[in-house]
Design an enzyme around this catalytic site. Structure first.
Site, PDB file in Angstrom:
ATOM      1  N   THR A 116       0.822  -1.216   0.000  1.00  0.00           N
ATOM      2  CA  THR A 116       0.000   0.000   0.000  1.00  0.00           C
ATOM      3  C   THR A 116       0.854   1.263   0.000  1.00  0.00           C
ATOM      4  OG1 THR A 116      -1.463   1.300   1.419  1.00  0.00           O
ATOM      5  CG2 THR A 116      -0.082  -0.276   2.529  1.00  0.00           C
ATOM      6  N   TYR A 140      -1.717  -0.269  10.524  1.00  0.00           N
ATOM      7  CA  TYR A 140      -2.013  -0.876   9.219  1.00  0.00           C
ATOM      8  C   TYR A 140      -0.816  -0.735   8.279  1.00  0.00           C
ATOM      9  CZ  TYR A 140      -3.582  -1.043   4.402  1.00  0.00           C
ATOM     10  OH  TYR A 140      -3.659  -1.318   3.063  1.00  0.00           O
TER      11      TYR A 140
END
Ligand code: UDP
Length: 324
Positions: A116, A140
């Site tokens: 990501t 995350y």
């Protein structure tokens, strides 16, 4: 060729499964349905299972003679990762390592990993290239960056070959209208704006209007989910051709502000709805735009869809989803 798609019942995974099937790959979907849906797992053999369950995973590798693995099963909610980091470290990190170990034990050494743009945190340089410092600012993003480091070490030590794709803002839906985004709860901008257009939400909130951007709202690089899927196919081919492990940004290289997205949806749908300006959401960088030259050059990847296609395909899917 047998491809194990862990997390193939989710948003991006399901689109990749469809494209893999169309290209003649044999797809085995392994998903615990914690966030995915069986109705999205229609391209491949579906197996209900958790990547934390080593015994079951091992059986899948033995029964299906897996050649390559794609790993999509991660939790992705930033706010939740701050509230409940353990959930993220156990699933996104520990269970992922469980998957890699099971691969190695079964002689499988090729992996495509979903990373990501969150690995960059608050980047100093925009557009962002792959060598921008990695300073993730929430659990995350940290789990994703940790896994990339684990993969590098496994690659050096065990002849493991991987491609890590750093997605910018995945958006849009299957152009044929069969698949799309169905997050529960939904936190992403485009589906929330579409809900407002459908009248399911009273309004859309803009999180912050005082950013150092032309209209004061955050700018993101929205990339069509089918363009992501194309990159994954090219990633498999890259590994099958005997290339070294690598990592790539996947974005369009063009940014759109929150206001521009809202205006595009209003224009495309012809619907009007209320827009509220509220406080910033903690942890949002002002601008995230990818430099994806590396994927274009090395993988020969070219994104096909722009923001109008993204909104059009997402709208077609969203109307169907909400009418169910
Ligand atoms: N955003 C917003 N209102 C919403 C949801 C999102 O203004 O209801 C903004 C958010 O602050 C960010 C952008 O839209 O600047 C994209 O957010 P999203 O959650 O879709 O993706 P992210 O960039 O966080 O991965």
């Amino acid at each position: 060729m047998n491809v194990l798609v862990a997390g193939g019942a989710g948003y991006i995974g399901s689109h990749v499964c469809k494209m893999l099937t169309r290209k003649g790959y044999n797809v085995i979907i392994y998903d615990n349905l914690s966030h995915g849906y069986e109705f999205l797992a229609k391209y491949g053999k579906f197996i209900l299972g958790d990547i934390g369950d080593k015994r079951q995973l091992d059986l899948v590798f033995k029964n299906y003679k897996i050649d390559v693995v794609m790993h999509f099963c991660a939790y992705i909610e930033v706010g939740e990762s701050v509230q409940n980091p353990r959930k993220y470290y156990v699933n996104n990190l520990y269970h992922a390592i469980n998957l890699f170990d099971t691969m190695l034990e079964n002689g499988v050494n090729k992996l495509i990993f979903s990373s990501t743009a969150a690995v960059y945190g608050m980047p100093e340089n925009v557009p962002i290239d792959e060598e921008e410092p990695k300073n993730p600012i929430n659990p995350y993003g940290r789990t994703k960056w940790m896994i990339e480091q684990v993969l590098k070490d496994y690659s050096d030590a065990h002849g493991f070959k991987y491609v890590a794709f750093r997605y910018f803002n995945a958006a849009g839906a299957d152009p044929e209208g069969e698949l799309g985004e169905a997050h529960e709860p939904e936190t992403h901008l485009i589906p929330l704006v579409l809900d407002a257009a459908l009248g399911i939400r009273k309004s859309i909130k803009i999180f912050g209007t005082d950013y150092p951007t032309p209209d004061g709202t955050c700018i993101r690089d929205y990339i069509h989910v089918n363009d992501l899927a194309t990159a994954h196919i090219k990633g498999i081919e890259y590994l099958m051709n005997g290339n070294e492990s690598n990592y790539f940004n996947l974005g369009n290289g063009t940014g759109f502000s929150v206001r521009e997205i809202i205006d595009t949806v209003k224009k495309f749908t012809g619907k009007n709805f209320e827009v509220e300006e509220v406080e910033r959401r903690p942890g949002d960088p002002a601008i995230l735009i990818a430099k994806s030259d590396k994927a274009r050059k090395i993988l020969n990847w070219t994104p096909e869809y722009g923001i109008e296609d993204i909104v059009k395909h997402a709208w077609e899917w969203h109307k169907k989803l909400r009418s169910k």
